[in-house]
Design an enzyme around this catalytic site. Structure first.
Site, PDB file in Angstrom:
ATOM      1  NE  ARG A  12      -3.947  -2.077   2.118  1.00 35.68           N
ATOM      2  CZ  ARG A  12      -4.590  -2.619   3.126  1.00 35.68           C
ATOM      3  NH1 ARG A  12      -4.353  -2.210   4.357  1.00 35.68           N
ATOM      4  NH2 ARG A  12      -5.476  -3.577   2.919  1.00 35.68           N
ATOM      5  NE  ARG A  85      20.195 -11.487   3.741  1.00 41.24           N
ATOM      6  CZ  ARG A  85      21.250 -11.006   3.087  1.00 41.24           C
ATOM      7  NH1 ARG A  85      21.622  -9.766   3.278  1.00 41.24           N
ATOM      8  NH2 ARG A  85      21.926 -11.752   2.255  1.00 41.24           N
TER       9      ARG A  85
END
Length: 114
Positions: A12, A85
């Protein structure tokens, strides 16, 4: 489910409609982090189940909670920058190997007992 909701929010925010998986770099990192976590989840569940049944429930549960925490940190780090990560990735991989060892030890003890 939390990670999937993050992907929906990123879609979105950056106006990327499904089934597209490319676009803004921040969206791609969130999408990839969610996909990576989903890919390892069946392995984690299987090892958790076998280690919990054949080794020890308490030790297995502690390893499982640590694994989920490291995966959360992995997701959060990857969403910010790809290098974020690595630390949690290594920790979660180590925990999977530990769960594999616990499952193996429990299975061997179960099937080799007289």
């Amino acid at each position: 489910a939390c990670f999937a909701l993050q992907v929906i929010c990123a879609r979105r925010k950056y106006k990327i409609s499904p089934p597209e998986t490319t676009g803004h770099p921040e969206f791609e990192r969130v999408f990839r982090a969610q996909a990576n976590c989903s890919e390892y989840f069946p392995i984690f569940i299987a090892l958790l189940w076998v280690a919990g049944i054949f080794f020890h429930q308490g030790v297995t549960a502690a390893c499982g909670l640590l694994y989920l925490y490291t995966r959360l940190k992995y997701f959060q780090g990857y969403a910010v920058a790809a290098q974020g990560r690595l630390g949690p990735l290594y920790a979660s991989a180590w925990l999977l190997w530990l769960l594999l060892g616990l499952a193996k030890a429990g299975l061997l003890a179960h099937f080799l007992q007289p």
